[in-house]
Scaffold this active site. Structure first.
Site, mmCIF file in Angstrom:
data_model
loop_
_atom_site.group_PDB
_atom_site.id
_atom_site.type_symbol
_atom_site.label_atom_id
_atom_site.label_comp_id
_atom_site.label_asym_id
_atom_site.label_seq_id
_atom_site.Cartn_x
_atom_site.Cartn_y
_atom_site.Cartn_z
ATOM 1 C CD GLU A 182 -2.916 1.217 0.307
ATOM 2 O OE1 GLU A 182 -2.549 1.515 -0.847
ATOM 3 O OE2 GLU A 182 -4.096 1.039 0.627
ATOM 4 C CG ASP A 183 -1.041 4.822 -1.350
ATOM 5 O OD1 ASP A 183 -1.651 4.236 -0.429
ATOM 6 O OD2 ASP A 183 -1.619 5.599 -2.131
ATOM 7 C CG ASP A 191 -4.649 8.438 6.912
ATOM 8 O OD1 ASP A 191 -4.662 8.719 8.116
ATOM 9 O OD2 ASP A 191 -4.914 9.261 6.032
ATOM 10 C CG PHE A 223 -4.015 15.892 1.945
ATOM 11 C CD1 PHE A 223 -3.746 15.893 0.583
ATOM 12 C CD2 PHE A 223 -5.100 15.173 2.411
ATOM 13 C CE1 PHE A 223 -4.560 15.191 -0.301
ATOM 14 C CE2 PHE A 223 -5.925 14.487 1.534
ATOM 15 C CZ PHE A 223 -5.647 14.493 0.182
ATOM 16 N NE ARG A 281 -4.374 7.919 -8.548
ATOM 17 C CZ ARG A 281 -4.730 7.382 -7.393
ATOM 18 N NH1 ARG A 281 -3.810 6.912 -6.582
ATOM 19 N NH2 ARG A 281 -6.000 7.313 -7.046
#
Length: 182
Positions: free
Chosen positions: A101-102, A105, A154, A167
């Site tokens: 996963e990137d 969170d 963010f 992206r």
């Protein structure tokens, strides 16, 4: 001409730092999984650059597959609802699985996916996240392999997006708040 860098407050992690970390994680995965032929599962869409770089840096054979799951949509905060848009094609029964996963969170998506894959009789299900944002965690989950721990900013770039933009930035940057807090 529009320049995405103008939308960033600053670059948090350079492309060189990312590539060094990817190589380090790949080496750990090679050592741990050795001859087990793990299934590497990229979580679409955000993990795509990290996933591609990671599997190319690994020296052991791996099977690859993808899942698409989200709790964000076009928002900047998790909705709490996990939507699986694409499921695995591979049978993972008796296999070691690494979810790539990137960013971790809230932990909702990855916690949910780990449960689903464990129920499919995976030998093990581990999480590999390029970024870890523990200050936002809502579930009792931590990445088994992680690149960078970051503060509650963010971030976009290297697969991370806001409303499907940014992206393709090769670095990870902090998006200017006025762009997402409307």
């Amino acid at each position: 001409m529009y320049n995405m860098y103008d939308d960033l407050s600053y670059v948090m992690i350079s492309k060189d730092e990312i590539q060094a970390k990817v190589a380090e994680i790949a080496q750990k995965l090679d050592e741990i999984y050795g001859d087990t032929y793990p299934v590497m599962v990229g979580i679409l869409k955000g993990s795509t650059p990290f996933f591609a770089d990671l599997i190319r840096a690994m020296k052991i054979p791996v099977q690859i597959d993808f899942m698409a799951a989200s709790s964000y949509g076009n928002a900047s905060k998790s909705s709490g609802f996990i939507n699986i848009k694409k499921d695995l094609d591979a049978d993972i029964s008796g296999r070691h699985v690494v979810l790539v996963e990137d960013i971790m969170d809230s932990g909702r998506t990855l916690s949910h996916l780990k449960e689903i894959l464990a129920d499919r009789n995976a030998l093990s299900v581990k999480v590999c996240a390029l970024l870890d944002k523990p200050s936002r965690r809502e579930m009792d989950i931590t990445p088994d392999f992680k690149g960078f721990e970051i503060e509650n900013e963010f971030v976009v770039g290297y697969g991370l997006d806001y409303a499907e933009k940014y992206r393709n930035l090769p670095e990870i940057g902090v998006l200017k708040p006025e762009l997402y807090s409307k």
